[in-house]
Design an enzyme around this catalytic site. Structure first.
Site: not given
Ligand code: ME8
Length: 525
Positions: A25, A28, A134, A137, A152, A155, A303, A306
């Site tokens: 989304h 990311h 969670c 997370c 959480c 979430h 925030k 998904k």
């Molecule tokens: O945390 N605003 O993956 P994830 C800004 N797999 N950035 C956002 C956002 C938002 N609302 N939502 C997501 C994970 N992001 C782990 C990471 S790394 C070794 C493992 C971005 O799919 C932001 O960069 O939940 C956040 O840290 C990342 O997507 C989380 O993606």
């Protein structure tokens, strides 16, 4: 730190590796576009660059999603990566050098070796853990952080109570060394709010970290005890090292590691700014130079995510505004490091005033006038005076500011603003000089003046095309073609930031053509 044996070491930037429980989304894409602009800027500086993104494919969250969809976790991940994640990055013109998936053997084998090394050094021991977890997370929570009803805080969904025999990493031992590192490297965690948060957290004292799970099996097995899989976060963080040759290609690793910037969302700062450095310290590896936490894109004040069903697909916006405007908008509108809200109204307003009017019209007016008055051949500037010197000076200022702000400080909004200040200055110059009036003067002086004004404007566009290339690659390439720069100066990607402010690079005689409209009027949404 390590120095490259084979010459210059790369400017290495990473994004988080995203969970593939669902499609990407706006959140990311926000982090990934920022990393793309940063790395394209450094490439344009002429540096060797390595840009890594990828996917985080283990853990309970992925396993449950796959089950719910009647697939094996591996089938699910393969499908999401190929159908959703990789195509979106291509669509958004992300120029990553590699894409790592945590289910690849090049990663899993090295993860096992890393954890085995820690075990052999006595950094890992067996113990028992009990607490609220969670799955969203993939993290144990402190009971004190939960919301009313044991939800959480991120979430807003119920946590699960887990009690397991686990292996633990002696994280608590690393507090003093971490604090010393933060102290000696004030730019290690940015922005300042993120740094303060982590310093506070580490000062309160870290607990040892549970690094294995035995209640499910979708993960990398603990090498000495195959009833356990490695905790998904330990597995995930190691991607930054395994993807650049850790344990498999020492020359590549030395030429790339340490990372210059780990881009992360502020929700996962603790993992990157405390746990990851401690893991590296425990295995005597150099630490990354910087962890930069971007703020959250909000939807309804929360925030965007998904799990909250507020995740908007980037394609909903690119189909309306185009990819380049999309890349531009979020970085221009929200100071990097702060939270911000997206709105159609704000995006439409900026599209129309900044992109279509200020920038797009400038490009089309200049090309149209060179076409009309000089048959599309760029004339020579034989009458340059104070007004033209002011433009050249304005350009030098814009380049210096943008280079520091974008390239060094990750202040994308400020850096893009500096380029657009120059765009405004050139627009002001044209209104004042009014070439359409000067054109009515047929005398040699009048024609020399007209030529000088149009040369100055076209030469400014040459610079603007280069400065905006990392942000809007397709639009900048159209502009580069429209001012006929390529035959004289070469490919846009080969232009160097250090040369942008050198005045007079676009030679008289360049063939200027009015190309397609850079930012067409928006259709009603
Ligand atoms: O945390 N605003 O993956 P994830 C800004 N797999 N950035 C956002 C956002 C938002 N609302 N939502 C997501 C994970 N992001 C782990 C990471 S790394 C070794 C493992 C971005 O799919 C932001 O960069 O939940 C956040 O840290 C990342 O997507 C989380 O993606």
């Amino acid at each position: 730190g390590t120095t490259a044996s084979s010459g210059e070491s790369a400017f290495y930037v990473t994004t988080p590796i995203y969970y593939v429980n669902d499609a990407p989304h706006l959140g990311h894409a926000y982090t990934t576009v920022a990393g793309d602009v940063l790395t394209r800027w450094h490439r344009q500086r002429g540096e060797k660059v390595w840009y890594l993104t990828g996917t985080d494919e283990h853990g309970q969250k992925i396993m449950r999603t796959a089950e719910a969809n009647g697939m094996t976790p591996q089938e699910w991940c393969d499908k999401l990566v190929e159908d959703a994640w990789k195509p979106l990055w291509e669509h958004l013109q992300i120029a990553n050098d590699d894409f790592i998936r945590t289910t690849e053997p090049r990663h899993t084998d090295r993860v096992q070796e890393f954890v085995q090394d820690l075990y052999d050094k006595g950094e890992i021991y067996r113990g028992e853990y009990e607490g609220p977890y969670c799955v969203g997370c993939e993290e144990y929570k402190s009971p004190g952080d939960l919301l009313e009803g044991d939800l959480c805080p991120i979430h807003k969904s119920p946590v699960e109570w887990l009690k397991e025999e686990n292996y633990f990493f002696r994280l608590s031992a690393y507090g003093p060394r971490l604090l010393e590192h933060y102290e000696q490297n004030p730019d290690f965690i940015q922005p300042a709010s993120a740094r303060n948060e982590i310093v506070q957290l580490v000062k309160q004292g870290l607990q040892d970290l549970s690094i294995s799970r035995s209640t499910f099996d979708w993960g990398v097995p603990i090498p000495w005890d195959s009833k356990h899989v490695i905790y998904v976060w330990i597995d995930a963080l190691l991607n930054y090292a395994t993807a650049v040759g850790y344990g498999s290609d020492q020359a590549k690793f030395d030429a790339t590691w340490p990372a210059n910037v780990h881009l992360v969302g502020k929700d996962i700062l603790r993992f990157h700014a405390a746990i990851w450095p401690a893991m590296l310290m425990a295995n005597d590896l150099p630490l990354p130079r910087k962890v930069f936490a971007n703020g959250w894109l909000l939807a309804g004040g929360e925030k965007m995510s998904k799990s909250n069903l507020t995740g908007i697909s980037p394609r909903e916006l690119t189909s309306h505004f185009g990819v380049d405007a999309y890349r531009y908008y979020f970085l221009r509108a929200i100071p990097f490091g702060q939270d911000g809200s997206f709105s159609w109204e704000d995006f439409s307003a900026r599209y129309t005033s900044e992109l279509a009017n200020d920038f797009g019209n400038l490009a089309s007016r200049v090309a149209a006038m060179v076409g009309k008055y000089f048959d599309g051949t760029l004339p020579e500037a034989t009458d340059a005076g104070p007004a033209e010197r002011a433009i050249a000076d304005g350009l030098a200022t814009a380049v210096a500011r943008a280079d520091t702000l974008i390239g060094d400080n990750l202040d994308f909004a400020g850096g893009i603003g500096a380029v657009f200040d120059f765009v405004k200055q050139v627009n002001g110059y044209l209104s004042e000089q009014a070439p359409w009036k000067v054109a009515k003067d047929d005398s040699p002086e009048g024609q020399a003046r007209l030529a000088t004004i149009l040369y100055t404007a076209a030469e400014s566009l040459r610079a603007i095309a280069v400065l905006l290339h990392p942000i809007m690659p397709t639009t900048s390439a159209k502009l580069w073609a429209s001012i006929g720069a390529e035959p004289h100066l070469g490919a846009l990607a080969g232009q160097r930031i250090a040369d942008v402010a050198t005045w007079g690079r676009l030679p008289a005689g360049a063939k200027v053509v009015k190309g397609e409209i850079l930012f067409p009027r928006l259709e009603n949404a």
